[in-house]
Design a protein around this motif. Structure first.
Motif, PDB file in Angstrom:
ATOM      1  N   PRO A  41       0.671  -1.330  -0.009  1.00 39.40           N
ATOM      2  CA  PRO A  41      -0.175   0.025  -0.010  1.00 39.40           C
ATOM      3  C   PRO A  41       0.945   1.128   0.039  1.00 39.40           C
ATOM      4  O   PRO A  41       0.444   2.256  -0.344  1.00 39.40           O
ATOM      5  CB  PRO A  41      -0.943  -0.190   1.355  1.00 39.40           C
ATOM      6  CG  PRO A  41      -0.904  -1.898   1.650  1.00 39.40           C
ATOM      7  CD  PRO A  41       0.630  -2.075   1.050  1.00 39.40           C
ATOM      8  N   ASP A  42       2.057   1.160   0.614  1.00 35.30           N
ATOM      9  CA  ASP A  42       2.923   2.339   0.613  1.00 35.30           C
ATOM     10  C   ASP A  42       3.660   2.656  -0.551  1.00 35.30           C
ATOM     11  O   ASP A  42       4.454   3.653  -0.776  1.00 35.30           O
ATOM     12  CB  ASP A  42       3.898   2.124   1.596  1.00 35.30           C
ATOM     13  CG  ASP A  42       3.167   2.243   3.091  1.00 35.30           C
ATOM     14  OD1 ASP A  42       2.154   2.883   3.026  1.00 35.30           O
ATOM     15  OD2 ASP A  42       3.901   1.597   3.952  1.00 35.30           O
ATOM     16  N   SER A  43       3.643   1.899  -1.898  1.00 39.04           N
ATOM     17  CA  SER A  43       4.231   2.203  -2.999  1.00 39.04           C
ATOM     18  C   SER A  43       3.436   2.889  -4.029  1.00 39.04           C
ATOM     19  O   SER A  43       3.819   2.650  -5.204  1.00 39.04           O
ATOM     20  CB  SER A  43       4.511   0.608  -3.567  1.00 39.04           C
ATOM     21  OG  SER A  43       5.225  -0.225  -2.732  1.00 39.04           O
ATOM     22  N   LYS A  44       2.530   3.511  -3.816  1.00 34.32           N
ATOM     23  CA  LYS A  44       1.760   4.081  -4.621  1.00 34.32           C
ATOM     24  C   LYS A  44       2.478   5.272  -5.218  1.00 34.32           C
ATOM     25  O   LYS A  44       3.509   5.910  -4.739  1.00 34.32           O
ATOM     26  CB  LYS A  44       0.563   5.229  -4.044  1.00 34.32           C
ATOM     27  CG  LYS A  44      -0.275   5.644  -5.027  1.00 34.32           C
ATOM     28  CD  LYS A  44      -1.460   6.623  -4.057  1.00 34.32           C
ATOM     29  CE  LYS A  44      -2.195   7.507  -5.173  1.00 34.32           C
ATOM     30  NZ  LYS A  44      -3.143   6.676  -6.121  1.00 34.32           N
ATOM     31  N   THR A  45       2.645   5.382  -6.645  1.00 34.81           N
ATOM     32  CA  THR A  45       3.491   6.325  -7.235  1.00 34.81           C
ATOM     33  C   THR A  45       3.161   7.662  -6.943  1.00 34.81           C
ATOM     34  O   THR A  45       2.120   8.343  -6.918  1.00 34.81           O
ATOM     35  CB  THR A  45       3.187   6.235  -8.931  1.00 34.81           C
ATOM     36  OG1 THR A  45       3.379   4.927  -9.334  1.00 34.81           O
ATOM     37  CG2 THR A  45       4.021   7.091  -9.715  1.00 34.81           C
ATOM     38  N   PRO A  46       4.362   8.552  -6.593  1.00 35.51           N
ATOM     39  CA  PRO A  46       4.107   9.604  -5.942  1.00 35.51           C
ATOM     40  C   PRO A  46       3.612  10.860  -7.137  1.00 35.51           C
ATOM     41  O   PRO A  46       4.169  10.454  -8.456  1.00 35.51           O
ATOM     42  CB  PRO A  46       5.714  10.131  -5.405  1.00 35.51           C
ATOM     43  CG  PRO A  46       6.384   8.853  -5.279  1.00 35.51           C
ATOM     44  CD  PRO A  46       6.039   7.930  -6.258  1.00 35.51           C
ATOM     45  N   ASN A  47       3.173  11.833  -6.708  1.00 36.87           N
ATOM     46  CA  ASN A  47       2.657  12.810  -7.538  1.00 36.87           C
ATOM     47  C   ASN A  47       3.915  13.233  -8.429  1.00 36.87           C
ATOM     48  O   ASN A  47       4.966  13.592  -8.038  1.00 36.87           O
ATOM     49  CB  ASN A  47       2.098  14.008  -7.025  1.00 36.87           C
ATOM     50  CG  ASN A  47       0.803  13.519  -6.322  1.00 36.87           C
ATOM     51  OD1 ASN A  47       0.146  12.782  -6.883  1.00 36.87           O
ATOM     52  ND2 ASN A  47       0.201  14.343  -5.429  1.00 36.87           N
ATOM     53  N   GLY A  48       3.803  13.573  -9.648  1.00 32.83           N
ATOM     54  CA  GLY A  48       4.794  13.882 -10.785  1.00 32.83           C
ATOM     55  C   GLY A  48       5.695  12.880 -11.162  1.00 32.83           C
ATOM     56  O   GLY A  48       6.563  13.269 -12.149  1.00 32.83           O
TER      57      GLY A  48
END
Length: 279
Positions: free
Chosen positions: A184-191
């Motif tokens: 769950p913490d591997s969501k692609t960061p903004n940008g």
């Protein structure tokens, strides 16, 4: 006394090294590293073939020209070719006039002959491809704090370079639901943009090839799909990394044939000279 002391010191370090190695092995065997998203979802480059592959492969100049067109119209906005001069493009089949026209279409750093101040001028065949940004600070500001790498030697600098470049260009996609469920913490960061062929799965470069027909090829060329454009620019980067590839293969083939002939000739001479001799 000094000899005994040196033996004890050496024995101490030997035992310490053996203990560290044993402890590390035990830890590795009994406490394996936790799985990571990068380890589980990073993909090996796709299988792709190029005309230059193999011992007898040769560059397809028409494909290289298409690849250069993709670089010029898409990639050159962010990526440099520091080791390629405009005059080198003659190897792709461009005439002298075409090379001059291509060079003149780029602005390169120059010096005003009247004032001595730095300026920009149209390129000449002897110039090298200019950098798209004045410095790394400007490059980071325009690319989400990442400096786009030079592409001159990219297919040599990466493992399975041509396949890696092709896979990266065609690999942009939405994050798999399975990845987000498991990590769950591997969501692609903004940008950033998800690409399973990149080492950490997320990169600052947005998809450069966004749709079919983004670059218009001339008559007699295949349809400029994203897949085709990716293959073409990958083939072009094979050439930028090793422009003498064709000549190297020709030389290697000639040397191999010579060595085979010399080996056979040497063996026949040996048999002829020593045929009647007994050991």
């Amino acid at each position: 006394m000094a000899r005994i002391l040196s033996i004890l010191v050496g024995l101490f370090f030997t035992v310490a090294l053996a203990w560290s190695f044993g402890l590390g092995f035990y830890t590795w065997a009994t406490d394996p590293a936790a799985p990571t998203a990068e380890h589980e979802f990073h993909l090996h480059p796709k299988e792709v073939a190029f005309a230059s592959d193999g011992a007898f492969g040769k560059f397809d100049k028409q494909q290289l020209q298409r690849g250069f067109q993709v670089y010029k119209e898409v990639c050159s906005a962010c990526h440099s070719l520091n080791h390629v001069a405009f005059r080198d493009l003659a190897q792709l089949g461009y005439s002298e006039g075409q090379v001059k026209a291509i060079a003149a279409g780029f602005q390169v750093p120059g010096v005003d002959p009247t004032t001595g101040e730095a300026n920009l001028r149209p390129g000449l065949p002897t110039d090298y491809f200019p950098k798209p940004f004045a410095n790394d600070v400007a490059a980071r500001a325009a690319n989400n704090n990442a400096v786009p790498p030079d592409l001159s030697l990219m297919t040599k600098a990466r493992h399975e370079g041509p396949a890696y470049v092709y896979s990266l260009l065609t690999g942009f996609q939405a994050q798999p639901a399975e990845l987000l469920k498991k990590f769950p913490d591997s969501k692609t960061p903004n940008g950033l943009h998800y690409n399973p062929y990149f080492a950490n799965l997320n990169l600052a470069m947005a998809p450069p090839l966004t749709g079919d027909g983004q670059v218009e090829y001339g008559p007699g060329n295949p349809k400029p799909t994203v897949d085709q454009m990716s293959k073409d620019v990958s083939a072009f980067l094979i050439w930028t990394a090793e422009p003498s590839l064709d000549k190297r293969k020709q030389t290697g083939l000639a040397v191999t044939l010579f060595l085979l002939f010399a080996t056979v000739l040497g063996y026949m001479a040996y048999r002829n000279i020593w045929a009647g001799k007994k050991h």
